[in-house]
Design a protein around this motif. Structure first.
Motif, PDB file in Angstrom:
ATOM      1  N   SER A 146       0.833  -1.287  -0.092  1.00  0.00           N
ATOM      2  CA  SER A 146      -0.037   0.206   0.046  1.00  0.00           C
ATOM      3  C   SER A 146       0.874   1.112  -0.029  1.00  0.00           C
ATOM      4  N   GLY A 147       0.252   2.338  -0.042  1.00  0.00           N
ATOM      5  CA  GLY A 147       0.990   3.762   0.000  1.00  0.00           C
ATOM      6  C   GLY A 147       0.229   4.718   0.614  1.00  0.00           C
ATOM      7  N   VAL A 148       0.571   5.838   0.192  1.00  0.00           N
ATOM      8  CA  VAL A 148      -0.074   7.037   0.790  1.00  0.00           C
ATOM      9  C   VAL A 148      -0.531   8.284  -0.484  1.00  0.00           C
ATOM     10  N   VAL A 149      -1.843   8.332  -0.611  1.00  0.00           N
ATOM     11  CA  VAL A 149      -1.904   9.573  -1.614  1.00  0.00           C
ATOM     12  C   VAL A 149      -1.797  10.857  -1.244  1.00  0.00           C
ATOM     13  N   LEU A 150      -1.088  11.391  -2.022  1.00  0.00           N
ATOM     14  CA  LEU A 150      -0.366  12.709  -1.694  1.00  0.00           C
ATOM     15  C   LEU A 150      -1.423  13.737  -0.891  1.00  0.00           C
ATOM     16  N   ASP A 151      -2.760  14.025  -1.287  1.00  0.00           N
ATOM     17  CA  ASP A 151      -3.764  14.745  -0.718  1.00  0.00           C
ATOM     18  C   ASP A 151      -4.051  14.504   0.731  1.00  0.00           C
ATOM     19  N   SER A 152      -3.846  13.203   1.149  1.00  0.00           N
ATOM     20  CA  SER A 152      -4.047  12.888   2.596  1.00  0.00           C
ATOM     21  C   SER A 152      -2.725  13.119   3.323  1.00  0.00           C
ATOM     22  N   ALA A 153      -1.441  12.855   2.574  1.00  0.00           N
ATOM     23  CA  ALA A 153      -0.348  13.133   3.359  1.00  0.00           C
ATOM     24  C   ALA A 153      -0.180  14.640   3.600  1.00  0.00           C
ATOM     25  N   ILE A 154      -0.594  15.550   2.632  1.00  0.00           N
ATOM     26  CA  ILE A 154      -0.522  16.944   2.757  1.00  0.00           C
ATOM     27  C   ILE A 154      -1.665  17.513   4.039  1.00  0.00           C
ATOM     28  N   LEU A 155      -2.933  16.742   4.022  1.00  0.00           N
ATOM     29  CA  LEU A 155      -3.828  17.028   5.183  1.00  0.00           C
ATOM     30  C   LEU A 155      -3.301  17.004   6.359  1.00  0.00           C
ATOM     31  N   ILE A 156      -2.770  15.331   6.653  1.00  0.00           N
ATOM     32  CA  ILE A 156      -2.090  14.857   8.073  1.00  0.00           C
ATOM     33  C   ILE A 156      -1.105  15.668   8.375  1.00  0.00           C
ATOM     34  N   SER A 157      -0.086  16.050   7.510  1.00  0.00           N
ATOM     35  CA  SER A 157       1.124  16.848   7.678  1.00  0.00           C
ATOM     36  C   SER A 157       0.796  17.995   8.118  1.00  0.00           C
ATOM     37  N   SER A 158      -0.219  18.912   7.426  1.00  0.00           N
ATOM     38  CA  SER A 158      -0.696  20.143   7.839  1.00  0.00           C
ATOM     39  C   SER A 158      -1.336  20.279   9.149  1.00  0.00           C
ATOM     40  N   SER A 159      -2.079  19.214   9.507  1.00  0.00           N
ATOM     41  CA  SER A 159      -2.485  19.131  10.840  1.00  0.00           C
ATOM     42  C   SER A 159      -1.765  18.868  11.927  1.00  0.00           C
ATOM     43  N   TYR A 160      -0.907  17.997  11.790  1.00  0.00           N
ATOM     44  CA  TYR A 160       0.299  17.735  12.867  1.00  0.00           C
ATOM     45  C   TYR A 160       1.188  19.131  13.095  1.00  0.00           C
ATOM     46  N   PHE A 161       1.492  19.710  11.943  1.00  0.00           N
ATOM     47  CA  PHE A 161       2.407  20.916  12.036  1.00  0.00           C
ATOM     48  C   PHE A 161       1.819  22.217  12.641  1.00  0.00           C
ATOM     49  N   SER A 162       0.520  22.393  12.418  1.00  0.00           N
ATOM     50  CA  SER A 162      -0.252  23.487  12.752  1.00  0.00           C
ATOM     51  C   SER A 162      -0.397  23.230  14.376  1.00  0.00           C
ATOM     52  N   ALA A 163      -0.808  21.802  14.538  1.00  0.00           N
ATOM     53  CA  ALA A 163      -1.060  21.524  15.906  1.00  0.00           C
ATOM     54  C   ALA A 163       0.026  21.778  16.831  1.00  0.00           C
ATOM     55  N   THR A 164       1.366  21.330  16.341  1.00  0.00           N
ATOM     56  CA  THR A 164       2.347  21.677  17.254  1.00  0.00           C
ATOM     57  C   THR A 164       2.856  22.947  17.262  1.00  0.00           C
ATOM     58  N   SER A 165       2.844  23.911  16.190  1.00  0.00           N
ATOM     59  CA  SER A 165       3.272  25.167  16.302  1.00  0.00           C
ATOM     60  C   SER A 165       2.140  25.844  17.090  1.00  0.00           C
ATOM     61  N   SER A 166       0.812  25.551  16.890  1.00  0.00           N
ATOM     62  CA  SER A 166      -0.270  26.487  17.681  1.00  0.00           C
ATOM     63  C   SER A 166      -0.157  25.889  19.247  1.00  0.00           C
ATOM     64  N   MET A 167       0.082  24.729  19.695  1.00  0.00           N
ATOM     65  CA  MET A 167       0.175  24.444  21.127  1.00  0.00           C
ATOM     66  C   MET A 167       1.326  25.229  21.772  1.00  0.00           C
ATOM     67  N   ILE A 168       2.570  25.248  21.171  1.00  0.00           N
ATOM     68  CA  ILE A 168       3.704  25.850  21.733  1.00  0.00           C
ATOM     69  C   ILE A 168       3.540  27.251  21.857  1.00  0.00           C
ATOM     70  N   HIS A 169       2.899  27.893  20.564  1.00  0.00           N
ATOM     71  CA  HIS A 169       2.714  29.368  20.679  1.00  0.00           C
ATOM     72  C   HIS A 169       1.660  29.634  21.764  1.00  0.00           C
ATOM     73  N   GLY A 170       0.567  28.806  21.797  1.00  0.00           N
ATOM     74  CA  GLY A 170      -0.288  29.062  22.765  1.00  0.00           C
ATOM     75  C   GLY A 170       0.185  29.186  24.204  1.00  0.00           C
ATOM     76  N   GLN A 171       1.006  28.406  24.379  1.00  0.00           N
ATOM     77  CA  GLN A 171       1.698  28.090  25.851  1.00  0.00           C
ATOM     78  C   GLN A 171       2.597  29.266  26.008  1.00  0.00           C
ATOM     79  N   TYR A 172       3.143  29.679  24.924  1.00  0.00           N
ATOM     80  CA  TYR A 172       4.185  30.792  24.997  1.00  0.00           C
ATOM     81  C   TYR A 172       3.365  32.063  25.619  1.00  0.00           C
ATOM     82  N   LEU A 173       2.206  32.216  25.111  1.00  0.00           N
ATOM     83  CA  LEU A 173       1.294  33.324  25.344  1.00  0.00           C
ATOM     84  C   LEU A 173       0.747  33.426  26.893  1.00  0.00           C
ATOM     85  N   THR A 174       0.875  32.066  27.503  1.00  0.00           N
ATOM     86  CA  THR A 174       0.196  32.103  28.789  1.00  0.00           C
ATOM     87  C   THR A 174       1.382  32.523  29.717  1.00  0.00           C
ATOM     88  N   GLN A 175       2.364  32.901  29.420  1.00  0.00           N
ATOM     89  CA  GLN A 175       3.642  33.663  30.336  1.00  0.00           C
ATOM     90  C   GLN A 175       3.018  34.650  31.204  1.00  0.00           C
TER      91      GLN A 175
END
Length: 267
Positions: A120-149
């Motif tokens: 099996s493999g990975v269809v590019l559309d799904s790869a981009i969607l999942i990658s974007s979700s993880y990237f935005s989640a990681t960036s948003s969690m850290i940025h949101g935590q920083y704002l609670t200082q």
């Protein structure tokens, strides 16, 4: 309910972006879980080509290893970059950065050295969607935590139980990934009924421990975005594991009917 949350969650930071991303994350990821139950799958692993007949356009397919690297590497790099972009002002911020970076580093190492892949493999559309979700989640969690200082700490401090849950989650997830890898030799590309660990109780124990890991990060962070992302992730993995169990039931006549999808004895 609101007063209970205020005891364990930091007040939302004065950031429209984080507030909007929290709602979008919850709704979008939960919606993907419902889609999985309804048979419209993100196209990777055993479900990579199930929607292909419904598609009216050419789809770009990546190998499983390449597709999964696309999933996880951007989020890992976001975690690494956060140590430069967000100076450590307190332990909680450091732990959020560290746990997210460790999680996606582990997943990248597993893709490279642990997983054994089928045809099996990975269809590019799904790869981009999942990658974007993880990237935005990681960036948003850290940025949101920083704002609670400078914000007052929640009345109930969950960060140390969160560390324990995170360690349990990544350890259990790795263990069950190793069990899955042991089922397949280099020349064997077929799926088999997994055994060992919690596979006798649920078909996706690796998802169960991934959920525990993200709950651990939520406990460490105690902010709004991780709460929304974690609830959405639970909904998605419930849908994906339900679809996985249904797939095993259709493919293997001897699949044990008492094995649940994600939660032992329950679901």
């Amino acid at each position: 309910m609101a007063s209970m949350l205020s005891c364990v969650i930091f007040p939302p930071p004065p950031s429209l972006i984080i507030s909007v991303m929290s709602v979008v994350s919850l709704v979008a990821i939960s919606g993907l879980g419902i889609s999985e139950i309804l048979g419209k799958h993100l196209q990777y692993s055993r479900f990579w080509n199930l929607n292909s007949e419904k598609s009216t356009r050419m789809q770009i397919k990546l190998s499983s290893r390449t597709g999964m690297l696309v999933f996880y590497v951007p989020a890992f790099l976001s975690g690494v970059a956060s140590f430069v972009l967000y100076p450590n002002h307190n332990l909680r911020l450091f732990l959020v950065k560290a746990t997210l970076t460790i999680h996606f580093f582990k997943r990248t190492i597993e893709v490279l050295f642990v997983h054994k892949y089928s045809t099996s493999g990975v269809v590019l559309d799904s790869a981009i969607l999942i990658s974007s979700s993880y990237f935005s989640a990681t960036s948003s969690m850290i940025h949101g935590q920083y704002l609670t200082q400078g914000f007052p700490e929640p009345q109930v401090d969950l960060k140390y139980p969160g560390v324990l849950l995170f360690l349990l989650g990544i350890s259990g997830n790795l263990y069950h990934h190793l069990l899955l890898a042991s089922l397949r030799t280099k020349s064997d590309k077929e799926y088999k009924i997994p055994k060992g660990g919690l596979f006798g109780l649920v078909i996706c124990p690796h998802y169960l421990f991934e959920v525990l890991g993200f709950i651990g990060i939520l406990f460490i962070s105690q902010t709004l975005y991780p709460l929304c992302f974690t609830v959405g992730t639970i909904a998605y993995l419930m849908g994906r594991s339900y679809a996985t169990r249904r797939w095993y039931l259709s493919k293997f006549e001897d699949f044990p009917k008492d094995v649940k999808a994600l939660i032992p004895y329950v679901f």
